[in-house]
Scaffold this motif. Sequence first.
Motif, PDB file in Angstrom:
ATOM      1  N   ARG A   6       0.864  -1.177   0.000  1.00 13.37           N
ATOM      2  CA  ARG A   6       0.000   0.000   0.000  1.00 13.37           C
ATOM      3  C   ARG A   6       0.903   1.230   0.000  1.00 13.37           C
ATOM      4  O   ARG A   6       1.687   1.430   0.919  1.00 13.37           O
ATOM      5  CB  ARG A   6      -0.908  -0.027   1.235  1.00 13.37           C
ATOM      6  CG  ARG A   6      -1.987   1.027   1.229  1.00 13.37           C
ATOM      7  CD  ARG A   6      -2.990   0.782   2.354  1.00 13.37           C
ATOM      8  NE  ARG A   6      -2.405   0.947   3.673  1.00 13.37           N
ATOM      9  CZ  ARG A   6      -3.082   0.830   4.820  1.00 13.37           C
ATOM     10  NH1 ARG A   6      -4.378   0.522   4.787  1.00 13.37           N
ATOM     11  NH2 ARG A   6      -2.491   1.000   5.982  1.00 13.37           N
ATOM     12  N   LEU A   7       0.786   2.039  -1.046  1.00 16.70           N
ATOM     13  CA  LEU A   7       1.821   3.040  -1.298  1.00 16.70           C
ATOM     14  C   LEU A   7       1.906   4.102  -0.205  1.00 16.70           C
ATOM     15  O   LEU A   7       2.997   4.607   0.082  1.00 16.70           O
ATOM     16  CB  LEU A   7       1.601   3.692  -2.667  1.00 16.70           C
ATOM     17  CG  LEU A   7       2.810   4.441  -3.231  1.00 16.70           C
ATOM     18  CD1 LEU A   7       4.021   3.536  -3.361  1.00 16.70           C
ATOM     19  CD2 LEU A   7       2.469   5.075  -4.566  1.00 16.70           C
ATOM     20  N   HIS A   8       0.780   4.461   0.423  1.00 18.70           N
ATOM     21  CA  HIS A   8       0.887   5.496   1.452  1.00 18.70           C
ATOM     22  C   HIS A   8       1.503   4.978   2.758  1.00 18.70           C
ATOM     23  O   HIS A   8       1.670   5.734   3.706  1.00 18.70           O
ATOM     24  CB  HIS A   8      -0.455   6.207   1.700  1.00 18.70           C
ATOM     25  CG  HIS A   8      -1.578   5.316   2.126  1.00 18.70           C
ATOM     26  ND1 HIS A   8      -2.436   4.717   1.240  1.00 18.70           N
ATOM     27  CD2 HIS A   8      -2.022   4.963   3.353  1.00 18.70           C
ATOM     28  CE1 HIS A   8      -3.352   4.030   1.890  1.00 18.70           C
ATOM     29  NE2 HIS A   8      -3.106   4.163   3.188  1.00 18.70           N
ATOM     30  N   ASP A   9       1.868   3.677   2.789  1.00 21.89           N
ATOM     31  CA  ASP A   9       2.643   3.156   3.910  1.00 21.89           C
ATOM     32  C   ASP A   9       4.146   3.257   3.648  1.00 21.89           C
ATOM     33  O   ASP A   9       4.950   3.006   4.549  1.00 21.89           O
ATOM     34  CB  ASP A   9       2.293   1.688   4.175  1.00 21.89           C
ATOM     35  CG  ASP A   9       0.885   1.507   4.724  1.00 21.89           C
ATOM     36  OD1 ASP A   9       0.395   2.433   5.396  1.00 21.89           O
ATOM     37  OD2 ASP A   9       0.279   0.452   4.471  1.00 21.89           O
ATOM     38  N   ALA A  10       4.516   3.598   2.412  1.00 15.80           N
ATOM     39  CA  ALA A  10       5.938   3.684   2.055  1.00 15.80           C
ATOM     40  C   ALA A  10       6.553   4.979   2.589  1.00 15.80           C
ATOM     41  O   ALA A  10       5.852   5.879   3.061  1.00 15.80           O
ATOM     42  CB  ALA A  10       6.092   3.613   0.537  1.00 15.80           C
ATOM     43  N   LYS A  11       7.868   5.080   2.486  1.00 12.85           N
ATOM     44  CA  LYS A  11       8.577   6.273   2.937  1.00 12.85           C
ATOM     45  C   LYS A  11       8.118   7.488   2.138  1.00 12.85           C
ATOM     46  O   LYS A  11       7.918   7.412   0.931  1.00 12.85           O
ATOM     47  CB  LYS A  11      10.082   6.083   2.759  1.00 12.85           C
ATOM     48  CG  LYS A  11      10.930   7.184   3.374  1.00 12.85           C
ATOM     49  CD  LYS A  11      12.420   6.849   3.280  1.00 12.85           C
ATOM     50  CE  LYS A  11      13.254   7.939   3.936  1.00 12.85           C
ATOM     51  NZ  LYS A  11      14.705   7.622   3.870  1.00 12.85           N
ATOM     52  N   LYS A  12       7.911   8.598   2.817  1.00 10.50           N
ATOM     53  CA  LYS A  12       7.428   9.822   2.170  1.00 10.50           C
ATOM     54  C   LYS A  12       8.555  10.455   1.353  1.00 10.50           C
ATOM     55  O   LYS A  12       9.488  11.048   1.898  1.00 10.50           O
ATOM     56  CB  LYS A  12       6.918  10.818   3.217  1.00 10.50           C
ATOM     57  CG  LYS A  12       5.856  10.257   4.157  1.00 10.50           C
ATOM     58  CD  LYS A  12       4.641   9.727   3.409  1.00 10.50           C
ATOM     59  CE  LYS A  12       3.605   9.178   4.364  1.00 10.50           C
ATOM     60  NZ  LYS A  12       2.485   8.510   3.652  1.00 10.50           N
ATOM     61  N   LEU A  13       8.461  10.286   0.051  1.00 11.67           N
ATOM     62  CA  LEU A  13       9.453  10.797  -0.883  1.00 11.67           C
ATOM     63  C   LEU A  13       8.732  11.307  -2.126  1.00 11.67           C
ATOM     64  O   LEU A  13       7.560  10.957  -2.355  1.00 11.67           O
ATOM     65  CB  LEU A  13      10.419   9.670  -1.304  1.00 11.67           C
ATOM     66  CG  LEU A  13      11.346   9.083  -0.240  1.00 11.67           C
ATOM     67  CD1 LEU A  13      11.967   7.788  -0.754  1.00 11.67           C
ATOM     68  CD2 LEU A  13      12.425  10.084   0.143  1.00 11.67           C
ATOM     69  N   PRO A  14       9.380  12.123  -2.957  1.00 12.88           N
ATOM     70  CA  PRO A  14       8.781  12.436  -4.255  1.00 12.88           C
ATOM     71  C   PRO A  14       8.425  11.141  -4.980  1.00 12.88           C
ATOM     72  O   PRO A  14       9.100  10.113  -4.818  1.00 12.88           O
ATOM     73  CB  PRO A  14       9.894  13.204  -4.969  1.00 12.88           C
ATOM     74  CG  PRO A  14      10.691  13.806  -3.860  1.00 12.88           C
ATOM     75  CD  PRO A  14      10.665  12.800  -2.747  1.00 12.88           C
ATOM     76  N   LEU A  15       7.370  11.179  -5.786  1.00 11.49           N
ATOM     77  CA  LEU A  15       6.787   9.957  -6.337  1.00 11.49           C
ATOM     78  C   LEU A  15       7.817   9.047  -6.999  1.00 11.49           C
ATOM     79  O   LEU A  15       7.866   7.841  -6.711  1.00 11.49           O
ATOM     80  CB  LEU A  15       5.671  10.300  -7.330  1.00 11.49           C
ATOM     81  CG  LEU A  15       4.944   9.091  -7.932  1.00 11.49           C
ATOM     82  CD1 LEU A  15       4.237   8.291  -6.848  1.00 11.49           C
ATOM     83  CD2 LEU A  15       3.960   9.546  -8.991  1.00 11.49           C
TER      84      LEU A  15
END
Length: 284
Positions: A6-15
């Motif tokens: 689930r992508l919003h669980d990934a590290k907050k970085l530019p896409l």
Amino acid sequence: MQIGLRLHDAKKLPLSECLKTVKEQGFTCTHIALSKLDGQTADPDALTPGYAMYLKHEFENAGLDIAVLGNYLNLAHPDKDKLKEIQRKYMAHIRFASILGCSVVGTETGAPNEKYSYDKEACHSREALEIFIENLKPVVEYAEKMGVILAIEPVYKHIVFGPERARTVLDRIASPNLQIIFDAVNLLHPDNLHRRDEVIREAIDLLGPDIAIIHLKDYILKDNEMTSLGCGLGEMNYDDIIRFALERKPFIQATLENTTPENAVSCREFIEGIKNRIVSEQQA
């Protein structure tokens, strides 16, 4: 079985950096909800073909598939004007998905109140089910026109709270473009946790042919409340789910939920360990 995140669980970085990191962590696909991604928008007026192609190329460049485009809005909203806007947003996401190259738009099944809050008597009522089915029909019809699957995710605290209820929705609407996201933990609640494995097997028996996507997470029970967390960190038993995927849905996309950037890889490895064990048992 293809394991995703689930992508919003990934590290907050530019896409582009975020997608590169997810790929490097060993995932093959993602579940995305535009409203939860920094720098992205889920405004239906902004869901243009150009925006879809931009995202499509970003994911292709990273070597990742988009397993599900999530749009978790309340299709049982009691305000008719707000309901029409919600249905419009679903249709915009379905149209967007058809250009994006994503075959599945995912949704949960709401509550018959404005706050989308759990009230067992109201949510589990026959009346709520009828409201949801009627409001779902035009969205499914649009999905048919656009060649996209709308997948509902049964959740104990929502209107479609169990396998039998989900089977009713599928049979009543009777569309090949309406399928299921199977999240076993979401079918569980302190009310039925003593029947956990039975509930999971019932879901597989009743819904198996229509399961398009699997969500995987874990849970702990404390003070009669369930808390969700990454796979391998709680009390969940995945054997029946993984065996079902291997035997009946060999290339199904299964996305992990409730991970953190720090434990996403270990959660993936935990599931892969179960998969490898079951394969070895089957070959013995």
